[in-house]
Design a protein around this motif. Structure first.
Motif, PDB file in Angstrom:
ATOM      1  N   THR A 168       0.786  -1.240   0.000  1.00 60.58           N
ATOM      2  CA  THR A 168       0.000   0.000   0.000  1.00 60.58           C
ATOM      3  C   THR A 168       0.817   1.290   0.000  1.00 60.58           C
ATOM      4  OG1 THR A 168      -0.137  -0.018   2.422  1.00 60.58           O
ATOM      5  CG2 THR A 168      -1.902  -1.129   1.198  1.00 60.58           C
ATOM      6  N   SER A 169       2.144   1.226   0.007  1.00 68.34           N
ATOM      7  CA  SER A 169       2.950   2.457   0.115  1.00 68.34           C
ATOM      8  C   SER A 169       2.671   3.425  -1.031  1.00 68.34           C
ATOM      9  CB  SER A 169       4.438   2.113   0.162  1.00 68.34           C
ATOM     10  OG  SER A 169       4.764   1.448   1.359  1.00 68.34           O
ATOM     11  N   ASP A 170       2.647   2.925  -2.262  1.00 70.98           N
ATOM     12  CA  ASP A 170       2.395   3.803  -3.407  1.00 70.98           C
ATOM     13  C   ASP A 170       0.958   4.300  -3.409  1.00 70.98           C
ATOM     14  OD1 ASP A 170       3.342   5.141  -5.715  1.00 70.98           O
ATOM     15  OD2 ASP A 170       2.386   3.638  -7.001  1.00 70.98           O
ATOM     16  N   LEU A 171       0.036   3.423  -3.059  1.00 70.24           N
ATOM     17  CA  LEU A 171      -1.377   3.796  -2.944  1.00 70.24           C
ATOM     18  C   LEU A 171      -1.540   4.913  -1.914  1.00 70.24           C
ATOM     19  CD1 LEU A 171      -4.327   3.170  -3.706  1.00 70.24           C
ATOM     20  CD2 LEU A 171      -4.270   1.313  -2.039  1.00 70.24           C
ATOM     21  N   ASN A 172      -0.886   4.773  -0.777  1.00 70.60           N
ATOM     22  CA  ASN A 172      -0.947   5.802   0.262  1.00 70.60           C
ATOM     23  C   ASN A 172      -0.374   7.130  -0.238  1.00 70.60           C
ATOM     24  OD1 ASN A 172      -1.999   3.902   1.992  1.00 70.60           O
ATOM     25  ND2 ASN A 172      -0.070   3.489   3.032  1.00 70.60           N
ATOM     26  N   ALA A 173       0.690   7.061  -1.021  1.00 69.68           N
ATOM     27  CA  ALA A 173       1.307   8.277  -1.537  1.00 69.68           C
ATOM     28  C   ALA A 173       0.348   9.033  -2.458  1.00 69.68           C
ATOM     29  CB  ALA A 173       2.593   7.926  -2.289  1.00 69.68           C
ATOM     30  N   TRP A 174      -0.395   8.306  -3.294  1.00 71.72           N
ATOM     31  CA  TRP A 174      -1.354   8.964  -4.191  1.00 71.72           C
ATOM     32  C   TRP A 174      -2.517   9.572  -3.401  1.00 71.72           C
ATOM     33  CZ3 TRP A 174      -0.232  10.530  -8.768  1.00 71.72           C
ATOM     34  CH2 TRP A 174       0.685   9.849  -9.561  1.00 71.72           C
ATOM     35  N   VAL A 175      -2.995   8.863  -2.392  1.00 69.88           N
ATOM     36  CA  VAL A 175      -4.066   9.427  -1.558  1.00 69.88           C
ATOM     37  C   VAL A 175      -3.565  10.704  -0.881  1.00 69.88           C
ATOM     38  CG1 VAL A 175      -5.518   9.047   0.469  1.00 69.88           C
ATOM     39  CG2 VAL A 175      -5.210   7.203  -1.188  1.00 69.88           C
ATOM     40  N   MET A 228      -8.607  12.374   6.891  1.00 69.69           N
ATOM     41  CA  MET A 228      -7.921  11.334   6.117  1.00 69.69           C
ATOM     42  C   MET A 228      -8.742  10.053   6.015  1.00 69.69           C
ATOM     43  SD  MET A 228      -5.398  12.797   4.868  1.00 69.69           S
ATOM     44  CE  MET A 228      -4.613  11.388   4.074  1.00 69.69           C
ATOM     45  N   ASP A 229      -9.479   9.691   7.054  1.00 67.04           N
ATOM     46  CA  ASP A 229     -10.325   8.499   6.965  1.00 67.04           C
ATOM     47  C   ASP A 229     -11.396   8.680   5.897  1.00 67.04           C
ATOM     48  OD1 ASP A 229      -8.910   7.221   8.945  1.00 67.04           O
ATOM     49  OD2 ASP A 229     -10.294   7.782  10.552  1.00 67.04           O
ATOM     50  N   LEU A 248     -11.170  10.755   3.337  1.00 67.34           N
ATOM     51  CA  LEU A 248     -10.499  10.809   2.038  1.00 67.34           C
ATOM     52  C   LEU A 248     -10.210   9.407   1.525  1.00 67.34           C
ATOM     53  CD1 LEU A 248      -9.190  12.542  -0.174  1.00 67.34           C
ATOM     54  CD2 LEU A 248      -7.078  12.519   1.169  1.00 67.34           C
ATOM     55  N   TYR A 249      -9.628   8.563   2.392  1.00 68.60           N
ATOM     56  CA  TYR A 249      -9.344   7.184   1.984  1.00 68.60           C
ATOM     57  C   TYR A 249     -10.624   6.465   1.580  1.00 68.60           C
ATOM     58  CZ  TYR A 249      -4.363   6.549   3.037  1.00 68.60           C
ATOM     59  OH  TYR A 249      -2.992   6.584   3.009  1.00 68.60           O
ATOM     60  N   GLY A 250     -11.651   6.573   2.427  1.00 68.09           N
ATOM     61  CA  GLY A 250     -12.900   5.874   2.148  1.00 68.09           C
ATOM     62  C   GLY A 250     -13.526   6.312   0.839  1.00 68.09           C
ATOM     63  N   THR A 251     -13.534   7.618   0.586  1.00 66.37           N
ATOM     64  CA  THR A 251     -14.140   8.143  -0.636  1.00 66.37           C
ATOM     65  C   THR A 251     -13.392   7.661  -1.868  1.00 66.37           C
ATOM     66  OG1 THR A 251     -14.900  10.122   0.539  1.00 66.37           O
ATOM     67  CG2 THR A 251     -14.779  10.248  -1.866  1.00 66.37           C
ATOM     68  N   PHE A 276      -7.919  -3.292   4.231  1.00 69.26           N
ATOM     69  CA  PHE A 276      -9.306  -3.684   4.475  1.00 69.26           C
ATOM     70  C   PHE A 276     -10.064  -2.709   5.378  1.00 69.26           C
ATOM     71  CE2 PHE A 276      -6.791  -7.528   3.758  1.00 69.26           C
ATOM     72  CZ  PHE A 276      -7.438  -8.030   2.641  1.00 69.26           C
ATOM     73  N   LEU A 277      -9.450  -1.572   5.717  1.00 70.54           N
ATOM     74  CA  LEU A 277     -10.099  -0.652   6.647  1.00 70.54           C
ATOM     75  C   LEU A 277     -11.355  -0.018   6.062  1.00 70.54           C
ATOM     76  CD1 LEU A 277      -7.043   1.094   8.354  1.00 70.54           C
ATOM     77  CD2 LEU A 277      -8.525  -0.700   9.264  1.00 70.54           C
ATOM     78  N   THR A 278     -11.344   0.285   4.751  1.00 70.50           N
ATOM     79  CA  THR A 278     -12.558   0.786   4.103  1.00 70.50           C
ATOM     80  C   THR A 278     -13.423  -0.415   3.751  1.00 70.50           C
ATOM     81  OG1 THR A 278     -11.424   2.709   3.198  1.00 70.50           O
ATOM     82  CG2 THR A 278     -13.506   2.071   2.157  1.00 70.50           C
ATOM     83  N   LYS A 279     -14.536  -0.530   4.433  1.00 68.24           N
ATOM     84  CA  LYS A 279     -15.354  -1.736   4.349  1.00 68.24           C
ATOM     85  C   LYS A 279     -15.761  -2.063   2.911  1.00 68.24           C
ATOM     86  CE  LYS A 279     -19.414  -3.894   6.465  1.00 68.24           C
ATOM     87  NZ  LYS A 279     -20.532  -3.749   7.429  1.00 68.24           N
TER      88      LYS A 279
END
Length: 549
Positions: free
Chosen positions: A321-328, A344-345, A347-350, A436-439
């Motif tokens: 998830t490092s690259d995914l996190n960087a884009w978010v 941030m929660d 933003l990630y979920g959306t 898996f945090l975003t259901k």
């Protein structure tokens, strides 16, 4: 359970302790007879690079153990007003693999070499060929044999070789043993015997004889035990080692010390055949409990076991998830530029949920999340990349989807070996970790990648310290003939399966198409790695010559 009832459990010595030594944190969990966590403690620590060796000192280990346990005692005192003096059982776990070698006086011969060291390439390659079994560099036997190849003087003085968990257990009980899951990261296991594979032991011993080394593996490696067996009792010396205050009483039974893989399987109820678990965060790994051994060995697949000895195939990837996190994070920065500071929660979920609106194959977009090398696809270095054709469907939904899917790309390469080449049957996978945090999002993408139902349980986040506490409880409470899977289902998880997402046919087809592009596009990743490496080489030569001044 009410506060006073928990206090009585503690007073009467019915609570069970589990402690796990992770790479950055030592955690202790106290559980009641039903396995519910009732208190905890922790201690932060970091490995250090000394003389090019990643290590922790014996002082680090002992002080970390004592501080973590002291924190647990304090938590018990504050919550229940009780001083911890007695326990029904206890267990200890640690990072698997590595190398701790001791002499006849029980003195450490060389600094503890952790799993993180990649200095055993020659040994791992030679042993894999000799045994026809994949021996990763981090395994204890690879470290031992590399020391022999290097002609290190300490080899002649070796009397005992163990792991971090094995060392702690030895200090507390005087017993030189490890659980079978931990042992499976030291040397290959014969799951029909729940012991080191004797035919491979014979080959290894013969190899040492050829090298002129008077060692035999069974004489210097710990004895192998399985879940449910008693592995010793806490001695007076061990009690003082753990709790210098003198409050803790000796005589407590200990379960076999286990590795973090085994405790993770226990904590996620993934120890039965045809089940598995996948942990997806900074890195990602999947573990599948097999009905039988694989037909041959693969460099991409590590073979370990469950705490009760069943063979487990593990696919481990460095990047998730490092690259995914960087884009978010970049999208969050863009919002801040417009005067909006996002939660941030949210933003990630959306953004994660937006991915579900994308094309199943990501609309022709391609990405690689390689912050570091990825051995499964043959890369010693990595370069995060995003690639598209002029006619690709470039939308936010497809952009997010491709980065979610590529976070599982290398994992799928390894899993396809199991499923497509070895015909391994998987009834369900249990997912845990940040993905898996975003259901319902990471879970759905994972189901498409694995082509298997993916479950997420609330208890999946309890961690390895809880897992080893449950293994200690199993040792103490199991009924006659009760297996570990039966105990977990009936007495710990009570049939809980959590939320489940079945693989969607369109998602599965789209992921397969994406993987076709992913494999073809590895040439792009290779070119990026080689070009940047060449630029660094030329740059260094330029600076040395003075041409860049």
């Amino acid at each position: 359970m009410e506060r006073e009832k928990i206090a009585e459990v503690i007073r009467s010595g019915k609570a069970v302790l589990g402690m796990e030594f992770g790479s950055t944190r030592i955690k202790a969990v106290l559980v009641d007879p039903e396995g519910n966590p009732i208190a905890s403690g922790s201690h932060g620590w970091e490995n250090r690079l000394e003389n090019q060796i990643w290590t922790y000192s014996l002082k680090d280990i002992r002080e970390g153990l004592q501080d973590c346990y002291a924190g647990l005692k304090q938590d018990v005192k504050e919550k229940y007003g009780e001083t911890l003096t007695q326990l029904a059982a206890m267990g200890f776990s640690g990072m698997m693999h590595g190398y701790m070698a001791f002499d006849k006086d029980n003195e450490l011969l060389v600094p503890f070499r952790t799993w993180r060291n990649t200095m055993t390439e020659d040994a791992a390659k030679e042993l894999s060929e000799l045994l026809s079994f994949n021996i990763p560099q981090r395994w204890s036997v690879a470290h031992l044999y590399q020391a022999i190849l290097n002609k290190e003087p300490h080899v002649a003085e070796i009397q005992y070789v163990t792991t971090l968990a094995g060392y702690i257990h030895w200090m507390l009980t005087g017993e030189k043993v490890v659980g079978v899951g931990e042992a499976s990261g030291m040397f290959p296991i014969d799951s029909t015997q729940n012991d080191y594979d004797q035919s491979m032991v014979d080959k290894f011993d013969a190899l040492l004889q050829e090298q002129g080394v008077a060692l035999k593996l069974r004489e210097i490696f710990p004895e192998v035990l399985v879940a449910g067996e008693q592995a010793g009792i806490l001695t007076e010396t061990g009690a003082a080692w753990l709790d210098p205050s003198g409050d803790l009483e000796a005589g407590i039974p200990l379960c076999p010390p286990e590795g973090d893989a085994g405790t993770g399987m226990t904590a996620t109820n993934s120890v039965a055949v045809r089940t598995g678990n996948v942990s997806a965060g900074t890195s990602v790994f999947a573990m599948v409990v097999l009905e039988q051994a694989l037909s041959k060995y693969y460099e991409e697949i590590d073979m370990v076991t469950t705490p009760d000895g069943k063979p487990v195939a593990m696919v481990h990837c460095n990047n998730c998830t490092s690259d995914l996190n960087a884009w978010v994070g970049l999208f969050g920065e863009a919002m801040e530029a417009f005067g909006v500071k996002p939660d941030m929660d949210t933003l990630y979920g959306t953004l994660y949920r937006k991915a579900l609106e994308g094309d199943a194959d990501c609309g022709g977009l391609l990405a690689y999340n390689y912050f570091s090398g990825e051995s499964i696809t043959g890369f010693e270095e990595g370069r995060p990349l995003f690639v598209r054709r002029p006619d690709s469907k470039f939308s936010l939904a497809n952009f997010m989807r491709v980065h979610l899917m590529t976070s599982l790309g290398a994992l799928k390469v390894g899993m396809d070996i199991l499923v497509k080449e070895e015909q391994v049957q998987i009834d369900k996978m249990l997912g845990h970790g940040g993905l898996f945090l975003t259901k319902g999002v990471g879970q759905r993408i994972m189901a498409a990648a694995m082509q298997t139902p993916v479950f997420v349980m609330e208890t999946a986040g309890e961690g390895g310290a809880w897992g080893i506490a449950i293994l200690a409880s199993y040792m103490q409470q199991k009924a006659e003939g009760e297996t570990l899977p039966e105990y977990l289902n009936a007495k710990v998880f009570h049939g809980e399966e959590g939320s489940v997402i079945q693989p969607d046919a369109a998602d599965v087809e789209g992921f397969e198409q994406f993987m076709t592009d992913y494999k073809k596009g590895l040439a792009i990743e290779r070119a990026a790695v080689e070009q940047r490496s060449e630029e660094r080489r030329v740059g260094k030569e330029c600076c040395r010559s003075g041409r860049c001044r």
